[in-house]
Write a protein that holds these residues in place. Sequence first.
Motif, PDB file in Angstrom:
ATOM      1  N   ILE A  84      -0.389  -8.586  -0.726  1.00 43.10           N
ATOM      2  CA  ILE A  84      -0.639  -7.689   0.394  1.00 43.10           C
ATOM      3  C   ILE A  84       0.580  -7.754   1.303  1.00 43.10           C
ATOM      4  N   GLU A  85       0.932  -6.615   1.913  1.00 41.08           N
ATOM      5  CA  GLU A  85       2.043  -6.618   2.859  1.00 41.08           C
ATOM      6  C   GLU A  85       1.761  -5.672   4.017  1.00 41.08           C
TER       7      GLU A  85
ATOM      8  N   SER B 251      -0.156  -2.387   2.562  1.00 40.30           N
ATOM      9  CA  SER B 251      -0.190  -2.162   1.113  1.00 40.30           C
ATOM     10  C   SER B 251      -0.829  -3.349   0.418  1.00 40.30           C
ATOM     11  N   GLY B 252      -1.486  -3.055  -0.668  1.00 36.04           N
ATOM     12  CA  GLY B 252      -2.038  -4.105  -1.518  1.00 36.04           C
ATOM     13  C   GLY B 252      -1.886  -3.689  -2.963  1.00 36.04           C
ATOM     14  N   GLY B 253      -1.725  -4.658  -3.826  1.00 35.99           N
ATOM     15  CA  GLY B 253      -1.568  -4.299  -5.218  1.00 35.99           C
ATOM     16  C   GLY B 253      -1.723  -5.483  -6.143  1.00 35.99           C
TER      17      GLY B 253
ATOM     18  N   GLU C 174      -1.483   2.126  -0.637  1.00 30.40           N
ATOM     19  CA  GLU C 174      -0.808   1.969   0.657  1.00 30.40           C
ATOM     20  C   GLU C 174      -1.426   2.907   1.687  1.00 30.40           C
ATOM     21  N   ARG C 175      -1.602   2.357   2.879  1.00 32.42           N
ATOM     22  CA  ARG C 175      -2.052   3.162   4.022  1.00 32.42           C
ATOM     23  C   ARG C 175      -0.918   3.164   5.030  1.00 32.42           C
ATOM     24  N   LYS C 176      -0.354   4.353   5.295  1.00 32.50           N
ATOM     25  CA  LYS C 176       0.780   4.495   6.214  1.00 32.50           C
ATOM     26  C   LYS C 176       0.311   5.247   7.450  1.00 32.50           C
ATOM     27  N   GLU C 177       0.680   4.698   8.624  1.00 35.14           N
ATOM     28  CA  GLU C 177       0.245   5.294   9.881  1.00 35.14           C
ATOM     29  C   GLU C 177       1.446   5.580  10.777  1.00 35.14           C
TER      30      GLU C 177
ATOM     31  N   LYS D  77      -1.768  11.396  11.920  1.00 34.45           N
ATOM     32  CA  LYS D  77      -2.879  10.943  11.100  1.00 34.45           C
ATOM     33  C   LYS D  77      -2.350  10.046   9.980  1.00 34.45           C
ATOM     34  N   SER D  78      -3.072   8.997   9.691  1.00 31.20           N
ATOM     35  CA  SER D  78      -2.660   8.086   8.621  1.00 31.20           C
ATOM     36  C   SER D  78      -2.895   8.725   7.256  1.00 31.20           C
ATOM     37  N   THR D  79      -2.121   8.260   6.274  1.00 30.34           N
ATOM     38  CA  THR D  79      -2.272   8.735   4.900  1.00 30.34           C
ATOM     39  C   THR D  79      -2.444   7.533   3.983  1.00 30.34           C
TER      40      THR D  79
END
Length: 176
Positions: free
Chosen positions: A108-109, A127-129, A152-155, A160-162
């Motif tokens: 996770i990062e 992010s997680g993987g 990955e969740r980018k904000e 709005k986050s993606t």
Amino acid sequence: HFFAGHRLKTGSLELVSKVNYVYFRQLMNRGQRLRYGVDKSDFFFGLINKASYRYQFGSLTLEPRWKSEYLDQSRNLFDAQDQKTLTELFSGLVEMKLMHTTSLQTGIEYLLSTDFDGRERDFTALSGGFQFANQSGYMGYILKTLTGFVIERKEPRGQKSTTTDQSFITVYAGLE
């Protein structure tokens, strides 16, 4: 051009620092520079610091990591805009050996990116993987195969986050 780097490894602790400064002076006359859209001079300054520590618990390896990257450049790779950013990355990796040459890795990062030239370009990402890693020899080469999945969740600041996901298969071949 100036580059300096240092790596310190003592036991399970690893520290890395790098600094790079490059100054470009264009030899073109003013008309040529205008035609190609370049300044009389450009520069790049980068500073990277990293730290990691590996813990061994039986067949599991845990590794918390940190990376800081500061960039200051008069033009970036994609356009002629100045760029001054600080990126902080905090991550953790867990690895488990499955066989002699195969392991399962998960991590996770959290990334925090600050753009000093425009706060609207600031963002955070989580992010997680996981991936399977295999390393073996073939005809004198070392082959490393990675296959896995990342989400990955980018904000971005004020937006709005993606959430994106990606699966991958990567093969590296090289000499050891």
